[in-house]
Scaffold this motif. Structure first.
Motif, short mmCIF file in Angstrom:
data_model
loop_
_atom_site.label_atom_id
_atom_site.label_comp_id
_atom_site.label_asym_id
_atom_site.label_seq_id
_atom_site.Cartn_x
_atom_site.Cartn_y
_atom_site.Cartn_z
N ILE A 1 -7.36 6.67 -3.11
CA ILE A 1 -6.72 6.95 -2.17
C ILE A 1 -6.50 8.28 -1.72
O ILE A 1 -5.64 8.94 -2.47
CB ILE A 1 -5.49 5.90 -1.43
CG1 ILE A 1 -5.94 4.69 -1.80
CG2 ILE A 1 -5.03 6.44 -0.34
CD1 ILE A 1 -4.87 3.75 -1.48
N PHE A 2 -7.21 9.23 -0.93
CA PHE A 2 -6.80 10.41 -0.82
C PHE A 2 -6.15 10.99 0.52
O PHE A 2 -6.00 9.91 1.23
CB PHE A 2 -8.07 11.19 -0.82
CG PHE A 2 -9.03 11.21 -2.06
CD1 PHE A 2 -9.27 12.02 -2.89
CD2 PHE A 2 -10.36 10.18 -2.07
CE1 PHE A 2 -9.83 11.91 -4.24
CE2 PHE A 2 -10.92 10.13 -3.20
CZ PHE A 2 -10.71 10.88 -4.41
N ASP B 1 -5.85 13.08 9.22
CA ASP B 1 -5.02 13.18 10.38
C ASP B 1 -3.60 12.30 10.23
O ASP B 1 -3.72 11.04 9.50
CB ASP B 1 -5.37 12.36 11.67
CG ASP B 1 -6.64 13.21 12.25
OD1 ASP B 1 -6.63 14.31 12.34
OD2 ASP B 1 -7.70 12.31 12.64
N ARG B 2 -2.50 12.75 10.48
CA ARG B 2 -1.11 12.20 10.24
C ARG B 2 -1.18 10.90 11.11
O ARG B 2 -1.41 10.92 12.44
CB ARG B 2 0.06 12.96 10.54
CG ARG B 2 0.11 14.08 9.36
CD ARG B 2 1.48 14.71 9.38
NE ARG B 2 1.73 15.41 8.22
CZ ARG B 2 2.68 15.03 7.20
NH1 ARG B 2 3.32 13.72 7.68
NH2 ARG B 2 2.88 15.78 6.23
N LEU B 3 -0.37 9.94 10.41
CA LEU B 3 -0.11 8.67 11.46
C LEU B 3 0.97 8.93 12.48
O LEU B 3 1.99 9.52 12.08
CB LEU B 3 0.15 7.53 10.43
CG LEU B 3 0.46 6.16 11.22
CD1 LEU B 3 -0.77 5.47 11.71
CD2 LEU B 3 1.02 5.05 10.20
N GLY C 1 4.95 16.94 1.04
CA GLY C 1 4.58 18.10 1.85
C GLY C 1 3.83 17.93 2.95
O GLY C 1 4.46 17.06 3.76
N ASP C 2 2.79 18.70 3.03
CA ASP C 2 1.93 18.59 4.31
C ASP C 2 0.92 17.54 4.15
O ASP C 2 0.20 17.29 5.00
CB ASP C 2 1.38 19.88 4.52
CG ASP C 2 0.60 20.61 3.66
OD1 ASP C 2 0.42 19.99 2.40
OD2 ASP C 2 -0.22 21.56 3.46
N LYS C 3 0.82 16.77 3.03
CA LYS C 3 -0.04 15.68 2.80
C LYS C 3 0.61 14.36 3.05
O LYS C 3 1.54 14.35 2.56
CB LYS C 3 -0.67 15.65 1.26
CG LYS C 3 -1.53 17.16 0.99
CD LYS C 3 -1.96 17.26 -0.19
CE LYS C 3 -1.03 17.32 -1.57
NZ LYS C 3 -1.50 17.42 -2.71
N GLU C 4 -0.28 13.38 3.41
CA GLU C 4 0.23 12.19 3.79
C GLU C 4 -0.95 11.30 3.19
O GLU C 4 -2.00 11.07 3.64
CB GLU C 4 0.27 11.96 5.36
CG GLU C 4 0.73 10.28 5.82
CD GLU C 4 0.88 10.32 7.14
OE1 GLU C 4 2.27 10.63 7.55
OE2 GLU C 4 -0.16 10.15 7.80
N TYR C 5 -0.48 10.00 2.38
CA TYR C 5 -1.31 9.29 1.73
C TYR C 5 -0.85 7.95 2.41
O TYR C 5 0.31 7.45 2.61
CB TYR C 5 -1.02 9.21 0.20
CG TYR C 5 -1.50 10.40 -0.58
CD1 TYR C 5 -2.53 10.53 -0.99
CD2 TYR C 5 -0.53 11.24 -0.67
CE1 TYR C 5 -3.07 11.58 -1.86
CE2 TYR C 5 -0.80 12.48 -1.49
CZ TYR C 5 -1.91 12.47 -2.01
OH TYR C 5 -2.23 13.61 -2.55
N ILE C 6 -2.00 7.16 3.02
CA ILE C 6 -1.59 5.85 3.67
C ILE C 6 -2.20 4.51 2.48
O ILE C 6 -3.56 4.48 2.44
CB ILE C 6 -2.60 5.69 4.80
CG1 ILE C 6 -2.06 6.77 6.20
CG2 ILE C 6 -2.19 4.30 5.52
CD1 ILE C 6 -2.81 6.69 7.31
N LEU D 1 7.82 2.52 4.64
CA LEU D 1 7.45 1.22 4.97
C LEU D 1 7.64 1.13 6.44
O LEU D 1 9.05 1.04 6.89
CB LEU D 1 7.94 0.22 3.94
CG LEU D 1 7.38 -1.24 4.41
CD1 LEU D 1 5.99 -1.46 4.23
CD2 LEU D 1 8.22 -2.52 3.65
N TYR D 2 6.44 0.80 7.36
CA TYR D 2 6.67 0.70 8.63
C TYR D 2 6.14 -0.40 9.07
O TYR D 2 5.15 -1.09 8.42
CB TYR D 2 6.11 2.05 9.41
CG TYR D 2 6.36 3.20 9.24
CD1 TYR D 2 7.65 3.47 10.30
CD2 TYR D 2 6.17 4.14 8.34
CE1 TYR D 2 8.30 4.79 10.04
CE2 TYR D 2 6.87 5.16 8.30
CZ TYR D 2 7.84 5.55 9.34
OH TYR D 2 8.37 6.91 9.16
#
Length: 273
Positions: A140-141, A145-147, A200-205, A173-174
């Motif tokens: 998972i990278f 786009d941010r959720l 930071g500016d990275k988001e992993y889903i 958790l949403y």
């Protein structure tokens, strides 16, 4: 027809011909029952004054291997048999059900087919293990786009330095289900769930799925100095346990499904009150 099936059929035909010959050869005036089998001698053992040999051969279904033991009463016959060699074995059956070896002959034909079938089986198992390994692990990278979480309900959040960079990441958790005016959750028959990691500016889903009549829970723990995020997805037809770890070199999370049975139908779940 597969090569394995063809080899087993050839083996059966060869054994049938040899069997017919030996049965005729070994039926005396009293019509003593004689049976025959081919196999690889994997053991020679002694129990008191009794000698035994153990062979490995194909089972009744022709696909799985099984081991059989034979009592050897003839000392000369016992000395003739060598371990790790293929033999054609003639034997009788005692009233107690134990096998008594009557005669042996080397059987190179069985050996060649036996080794070829085993080789094909090992290759097949190896390929299945590789496929299974690929299916169980998912990289998972970071998302491009941010959720948008403005319309979601935050259920839980924790800060942990999960990648050991001396900076804490945020795990959240949403769900799409909403709260009423009293703050109580308004659950539907199903809703989407999201598990995010902000670095930071990275988001992993890590999780983005619709869960039917169920929930998603997560735990964060360490094992041998490695951080893990463990999720449990429950539902009427799912019970899935997944483990997420961070791969520093690839800057990605690695998901491993630990438990995810197919065709599941949950009958009961305990409740603590």
């Amino acid at each position: 027809m597969s090569n394995k099936s063809r080899n087993i059929i050839i083996l059966i035909i060869i054994l049938a011909i040899i069997c017919a010959f030996f049965v005729l050869k070994n039926v005396d005036e009293n019509k003593k029952e004689i049976k025959i089998i081919s196999g690889l001698v994997v053991g020679k053992n002694q129990s008191g004054e009794i000698n035994f040999v153990t062979i490995e051969t194909f089972g009744e279904d022709g696909n799985e291997l099984e081991k059989l033991s034979f009592e050897v009463l003839d000392e000369n016959l016992w000395n003739t048999i060598k371990k790790n060699k293929y033999y054609f074995l003639t034997y009788s059956v005692k009233e107690s059900g134990s096998f008594v070896l009557e005669d042996v002959q080397e059987n190179d034909t069985f050996g060649k087919i036996y080794e070829k079938v085993l080789h094909e089986e090992e290759e097949s198992v190896g390929k299945e293990e590789q496929i299974e390994k690929r299916e169980k692990f998912t990289a998972i990278f970071p998302s491009t786009d941010r959720l948008d979480t403005s319309g979601l309900t935050l259920l839980d959040s924790v800060k942990v330095d999960i990648n050991n960079d001396k900076k804490e990441e945020t795990i959240e958790l949403y769900t799409t289900a909403q709260r009423d005016e009293n703050g109580e959750m308004i659950w539907d028959d199903g809703q989407k769930w999201f598990l995010l990691v902000h670095d930071g500016d990275k988001e992993y889903i890590l999780f983005d799925e619709y869960v039917q009549i169920g929930t998603l829970e997560f735990w964060v723990f360490t094992s041998k100095n490695d951080y893990h995020i463990l999720t449990l997805q429950t539902g009427s037809a799912v019970l899935k346990l997944s483990d997420y770890t961070y791969d520093i070199e690839r800057e990605s999370f690695v998901k491993k499904d630990i438990f995810n049975p197919e065709f599941l139908n949950v009958i009961h779940g305990s409740t603590i009150r």
